[in-house]
Design a protein around this motif. Structure first.
Motif, PDB file in Angstrom:
ATOM      1  N   VAL A   1      -4.478  93.886  58.956  1.00 34.68           N
ATOM      2  CA  VAL A   1      -4.178  92.679  58.171  1.00 34.68           C
ATOM      3  C   VAL A   1      -4.058  92.933  56.742  1.00 34.68           C
ATOM      4  O   VAL A   1      -4.843  93.873  56.306  1.00 34.68           O
ATOM      5  CB  VAL A   1      -4.767  91.378  58.599  1.00 34.68           C
ATOM      6  CG1 VAL A   1      -6.408  91.861  58.201  1.00 34.68           C
ATOM      7  CG2 VAL A   1      -4.554  90.044  58.114  1.00 34.68           C
ATOM      8  N   LYS A   2      -3.222  92.247  56.085  1.00 35.88           N
ATOM      9  CA  LYS A   2      -3.181  92.341  54.590  1.00 35.88           C
ATOM     10  C   LYS A   2      -4.165  91.473  53.862  1.00 35.88           C
ATOM     11  O   LYS A   2      -4.071  90.141  53.878  1.00 35.88           O
ATOM     12  CB  LYS A   2      -1.854  92.155  54.151  1.00 35.88           C
ATOM     13  CG  LYS A   2      -1.566  92.572  52.707  1.00 35.88           C
ATOM     14  CD  LYS A   2      -0.093  92.531  52.199  1.00 35.88           C
ATOM     15  CE  LYS A   2      -0.040  92.768  50.639  1.00 35.88           C
ATOM     16  NZ  LYS A   2      -0.341  94.181  50.227  1.00 35.88           N
ATOM     17  N   SER A   3      -5.470  92.066  53.876  1.00 39.50           N
ATOM     18  CA  SER A   3      -6.683  91.376  53.458  1.00 39.50           C
ATOM     19  C   SER A   3      -7.783  92.176  52.913  1.00 39.50           C
ATOM     20  O   SER A   3      -7.634  93.382  53.435  1.00 39.50           O
ATOM     21  CB  SER A   3      -7.157  90.269  54.576  1.00 39.50           C
ATOM     22  OG  SER A   3      -8.083  89.666  54.099  1.00 39.50           O
ATOM     23  N   ASP A   4      -8.637  91.967  52.115  1.00 33.22           N
ATOM     24  CA  ASP A   4      -9.711  92.769  51.964  1.00 33.22           C
ATOM     25  C   ASP A   4     -10.946  92.504  52.585  1.00 33.22           C
ATOM     26  O   ASP A   4     -11.051  91.565  53.229  1.00 33.22           O
ATOM     27  CB  ASP A   4      -9.872  92.660  50.262  1.00 33.22           C
ATOM     28  CG  ASP A   4     -10.096  91.193  49.850  1.00 33.22           C
ATOM     29  OD1 ASP A   4     -11.314  90.397  50.560  1.00 33.22           O
ATOM     30  OD2 ASP A   4      -9.903  90.658  48.722  1.00 33.22           O
ATOM     31  N   LEU A   5     -12.022  93.264  52.428  1.00 32.59           N
ATOM     32  CA  LEU A   5     -13.386  93.515  52.984  1.00 32.59           C
ATOM     33  C   LEU A   5     -13.964  92.205  52.888  1.00 32.59           C
ATOM     34  O   LEU A   5     -14.589  91.519  53.731  1.00 32.59           O
ATOM     35  CB  LEU A   5     -13.980  94.547  52.902  1.00 32.59           C
ATOM     36  CG  LEU A   5     -13.397  95.990  53.213  1.00 32.59           C
ATOM     37  CD1 LEU A   5     -14.588  97.046  52.881  1.00 32.59           C
ATOM     38  CD2 LEU A   5     -13.496  95.938  54.821  1.00 32.59           C
TER      39      LEU A   5
ATOM     40  N   ASN B   1      -5.971  83.621  66.009  1.00 30.37           N
ATOM     41  CA  ASN B   1      -6.211  82.761  65.008  1.00 30.37           C
ATOM     42  C   ASN B   1      -6.996  83.388  63.701  1.00 30.37           C
ATOM     43  O   ASN B   1      -6.654  82.938  62.573  1.00 30.37           O
ATOM     44  CB  ASN B   1      -7.252  81.732  65.550  1.00 30.37           C
ATOM     45  CG  ASN B   1      -6.573  80.926  66.786  1.00 30.37           C
ATOM     46  OD1 ASN B   1      -5.624  80.500  66.720  1.00 30.37           O
ATOM     47  ND2 ASN B   1      -7.406  80.254  67.771  1.00 30.37           N
ATOM     48  N   LEU B   2      -7.728  84.190  63.962  1.00 24.46           N
ATOM     49  CA  LEU B   2      -8.364  85.072  62.844  1.00 24.46           C
ATOM     50  C   LEU B   2      -7.261  85.713  62.100  1.00 24.46           C
ATOM     51  O   LEU B   2      -7.613  85.682  60.719  1.00 24.46           O
ATOM     52  CB  LEU B   2      -9.384  86.084  63.613  1.00 24.46           C
ATOM     53  CG  LEU B   2     -10.169  86.666  62.591  1.00 24.46           C
ATOM     54  CD1 LEU B   2     -10.791  85.966  61.579  1.00 24.46           C
ATOM     55  CD2 LEU B   2     -11.021  87.729  63.200  1.00 24.46           C
ATOM     56  N   LYS B   3      -6.439  86.451  62.758  1.00 25.84           N
ATOM     57  CA  LYS B   3      -5.322  87.158  61.832  1.00 25.84           C
ATOM     58  C   LYS B   3      -4.497  86.268  61.045  1.00 25.84           C
ATOM     59  O   LYS B   3      -4.242  86.612  60.039  1.00 25.84           O
ATOM     60  CB  LYS B   3      -4.659  87.956  62.864  1.00 25.84           C
ATOM     61  CG  LYS B   3      -3.448  88.869  62.162  1.00 25.84           C
ATOM     62  CD  LYS B   3      -2.780  89.514  63.127  1.00 25.84           C
ATOM     63  CE  LYS B   3      -1.761  90.476  62.429  1.00 25.84           C
ATOM     64  NZ  LYS B   3      -0.804  91.246  63.469  1.00 25.84           N
ATOM     65  N   LYS B   4      -4.250  85.128  61.569  1.00 23.23           N
ATOM     66  CA  LYS B   4      -3.300  84.242  60.871  1.00 23.23           C
ATOM     67  C   LYS B   4      -4.151  83.756  59.912  1.00 23.23           C
ATOM     68  O   LYS B   4      -3.886  83.529  58.571  1.00 23.23           O
ATOM     69  CB  LYS B   4      -3.029  82.925  61.859  1.00 23.23           C
ATOM     70  CG  LYS B   4      -2.098  83.281  62.741  1.00 23.23           C
ATOM     71  CD  LYS B   4      -1.770  81.908  63.650  1.00 23.23           C
ATOM     72  CE  LYS B   4      -0.580  82.454  64.777  1.00 23.23           C
ATOM     73  NZ  LYS B   4      -0.291  81.175  65.489  1.00 23.23           N
ATOM     74  N   MET B   5      -5.658  83.245  59.789  1.00 27.88           N
ATOM     75  CA  MET B   5      -6.375  82.809  58.786  1.00 27.88           C
ATOM     76  C   MET B   5      -6.524  83.970  57.611  1.00 27.88           C
ATOM     77  O   MET B   5      -6.426  83.654  56.440  1.00 27.88           O
ATOM     78  CB  MET B   5      -7.585  82.479  59.217  1.00 27.88           C
ATOM     79  CG  MET B   5      -7.867  81.133  59.994  1.00 27.88           C
ATOM     80  SD  MET B   5      -9.411  80.690  60.410  1.00 27.88           S
ATOM     81  CE  MET B   5     -10.239  80.619  59.007  1.00 27.88           C
TER      82      MET B   5
END
Length: 222
Positions: free
Chosen positions: A79-83, A216-220
């Motif tokens: 996913v495009k997100s940081d730690l 759901n987690l990936k969408k959030m």
């Protein structure tokens, strides 16, 4: 050979074999690190159960001598997100309830430095029994990598009426930063808890719930 000698040799072998099994079980149940537990096991190859929406769920069997056997489940996605954002969604109870639709209640019981203890009450579909879980979480973090080790603390708080508490539960979140601001998210879990529900009924329910929660987690996080 004298029959008494044969009997004595058999008893010595039996006592030694039982001692090895007991020592291995004790090593498994006393550990709070899923990585150490899986090292003690003979494992099968990973089998892909489902792959959709960029999420993969797999399983493999773990065998400990001839007396203990369980299945390890693994899910992962990128996913495009940081730690920091991901860790926030894995630690805060209100965030967990938002993405994990099997969770009815989630509470932070205690926190100190890189360790926190949570209590989760699940909303389990019939015919599975209602369950809760008390977990010790240990965060190990580097610049571009983070691991959360999870292990059950069943006696940390008093049991709830008509709710089955999971006792031998182990898990690991693993987060790896990769190029382009993306992060690989991976969860591995295993449990030695017994159930009266046949596996062919229980497994699809658990696996579908896990998969949908990861959607759901990936969408959030996106």
């Amino acid at each position: 050979m004298n029959i008494k000698v044969l009997i004595a040799l058999y008893l010595l072998h039996f006592i030694f074999f039982k001692g090895v099994i007991y020592a291995q079980k004790n090593a498994v149940y006393s550990s709070d690190d899923i990585r150490q537990i899986t090292k003690l096991a003979t494992t099968t190859v990973w089998k892909t159960i489902k792959k959709d929406d960029g999420i993969t769920i797999k399983s493999r069997w773990l065998a400990f001598e001839d007396t203990l056997k369980t299945r390890e489940i693994s899910l992962n996605f990128i996913v495009k997100s940081d730690l920091d954002k991901i860790l926030l969604n894995l630690k805060q109870p209100d965030k967990i309830i938002s993405w994990n639709h099997t969770v009815k209640q989630a509470k932070l019981l205690e926190q100190y430095q890189n360790i926190w203890i949570t209590h989760t009450l699940y909303d389990i579909p019939y015919p599975l029994s209602q369950q809760d879980l008390v977990v010790k979480n240990i965060l190990i973090r580097a610049d571009h990598h983070a691991v959360i080790l999870m292990s059950a603390l069943p006696d940390y708080i008093r049991p709830l009426m008509h709710v089955k508490r999971q006792r031998f539960y182990y898990g690991k979140w693993e987060l790896n930063s990769i190029r382009g601001g993306q992060t690989e998210v991976k969860l591995s879990i295993l449990s030695f808890s017994k159930s009266s529900i046949p596996r062919f009924i229980r497994d699809p329910i658990i696996q579908n719930s896990l998969f949908n929660s990861f959607v759901n987690l990936k969408k959030m996080l996106s």
